[in-house]
Design a protein around this motif. Structure first.
Motif, mmCIF file in Angstrom:
data_model
loop_
_atom_site.group_PDB
_atom_site.id
_atom_site.type_symbol
_atom_site.label_atom_id
_atom_site.label_comp_id
_atom_site.label_asym_id
_atom_site.label_seq_id
_atom_site.Cartn_x
_atom_site.Cartn_y
_atom_site.Cartn_z
ATOM 1 N N UNK A 104 0.800 -1.217 0.000
ATOM 2 C CA UNK A 104 0.000 0.000 0.000
ATOM 3 C C UNK A 104 0.836 1.271 0.000
ATOM 4 N N UNK A 105 1.901 1.266 -0.796
ATOM 5 C CA UNK A 105 2.737 2.462 -0.896
ATOM 6 C C UNK A 105 1.983 3.552 -1.648
ATOM 7 N N UNK A 106 1.959 4.749 -1.069
ATOM 8 C CA UNK A 106 1.171 5.832 -1.641
ATOM 9 C C UNK A 106 1.997 6.863 -2.389
ATOM 10 N N UNK A 107 3.230 7.098 -1.968
ATOM 11 C CA UNK A 107 4.036 8.113 -2.641
ATOM 12 C C UNK A 107 5.515 7.833 -2.421
ATOM 13 N N UNK A 108 6.326 8.725 -2.964
ATOM 14 C CA UNK A 108 7.784 8.592 -2.889
ATOM 15 C C UNK A 108 8.373 9.968 -2.658
ATOM 16 N N UNK A 109 9.286 10.077 -1.711
ATOM 17 C CA UNK A 109 10.022 11.313 -1.468
ATOM 18 C C UNK A 109 11.509 11.023 -1.604
ATOM 19 N N UNK A 110 12.266 11.976 -2.138
ATOM 20 C CA UNK A 110 13.697 11.712 -2.282
ATOM 21 C C UNK A 110 14.481 13.010 -2.360
ATOM 22 N N UNK A 111 15.790 12.891 -2.155
ATOM 23 C CA UNK A 111 16.679 14.046 -2.267
ATOM 24 C C UNK A 111 18.009 13.624 -2.864
ATOM 25 N N UNK A 112 18.677 14.592 -3.513
ATOM 26 C CA UNK A 112 20.088 14.415 -3.815
ATOM 27 C C UNK A 112 20.852 14.383 -2.497
ATOM 28 N N UNK A 113 21.876 13.543 -2.418
ATOM 29 C CA UNK A 113 22.753 13.515 -1.250
ATOM 30 C C UNK A 113 24.198 13.534 -1.729
ATOM 31 N N UNK A 114 24.958 14.473 -1.215
ATOM 32 C CA UNK A 114 26.383 14.568 -1.534
ATOM 33 C C UNK A 114 27.169 14.452 -0.234
ATOM 34 N N UNK A 115 28.002 13.413 -0.161
ATOM 35 C CA UNK A 115 28.926 13.240 0.961
ATOM 36 C C UNK A 115 30.292 13.752 0.524
#
Length: 207
Positions: A104-115
């Motif tokens: 029942x996944x409703x959405x997706x959130x994400x970000x660029x990540x720079x280490x």
């Protein structure tokens, strides 16, 4: 929306999640898209759009470099064609996971990540104690010509005291159950780029 991903790869991710709670897929997206996403991440970092990531959530969130040292930028639809292609691919994966696992996944959130060199992220779980919406984590790597000595591995702590290290190689996707698999990011020796995100379900409901 056009189909970006091949069905066998989607099925492999779903099967892995069902049987062991995590999946690692090389060459998940075309190399030209991976390079374009890396270029965008670097450009936006150079323009000062990435900020130090915090720990915790809401009013309690604070930057603590002794715990994590990455810089991030959240993605929104419509910002660029390349990012929209990535978000479309993740939506295809979301639908496949729902069809196969009934999460029942409703959405997706994400970000660029720079280490930056020397940065790391101590062992943690992705699901917050007071918010159980994050169900499945997804990390997609953008680092061409990454070598073993460059560090930056994703270290997952699996069942039976098994430890799995994943090289952050361009085009590799790692997916895992957010509340079940503790993990950390080992110190990188060069800039380490990724797209890091979470498939979310409606809160406070069992799978």
């Amino acid at each position: 929306m056009h189909n970006t991903l091949e069905s066998p790869m989607l099925s492999a991710v779903v099967d892995d999640l069902a049987t062991r709670g995590w999946s690692e897929q090389a060459n998940f997206l075309p190399a030209d898209l991976v390079r374009a996403l890396a270029t965008e991440c670097r450009r936006r970092a150079a323009e000062g759009e990435l900020n130090p990531a915090g720990v915790g959530r809401g009013a309690a969130q604070e930057v603590r470099e002794a715990i994590r040292g990455d810089h991030i930028l959240w993605l929104d639809p419509g910002e660029s064609d390349d990012c929209d292609q990535y978000l479309d691919a993740m939506d295809e994966l979301r639908l496949a996971i729902n069809q196969g696992l009934f999460i029942g996944l409703e959405d997706y959130e994400c970000h660029f990540a720079l280490y930056p060199p020397g940065a790391f992220y101590r062992r943690h779980l992705d699901r917050f104690r007071d918010d159980d919406r994050r169900a499945v984590s997804a990390v997609f790597y953008l680092n061409e010509n990454w070598q073993p000595g460059d560090g930056g591995e994703l270290r997952m702590f699996l069942a039976d005291e098994v430890v799995r290290d994943v090289q952050p190689t361009a085009g590799t996707l790692v997916v895992f159950l957010s509340g079940d698999i503790p993990h950390e990011v080992l110190a990188a020796r060069r800039d380490r780029l990724s797209l890091t995100g979470w498939f979310r379900r409606r809160g406070n409901e069992p799978f």
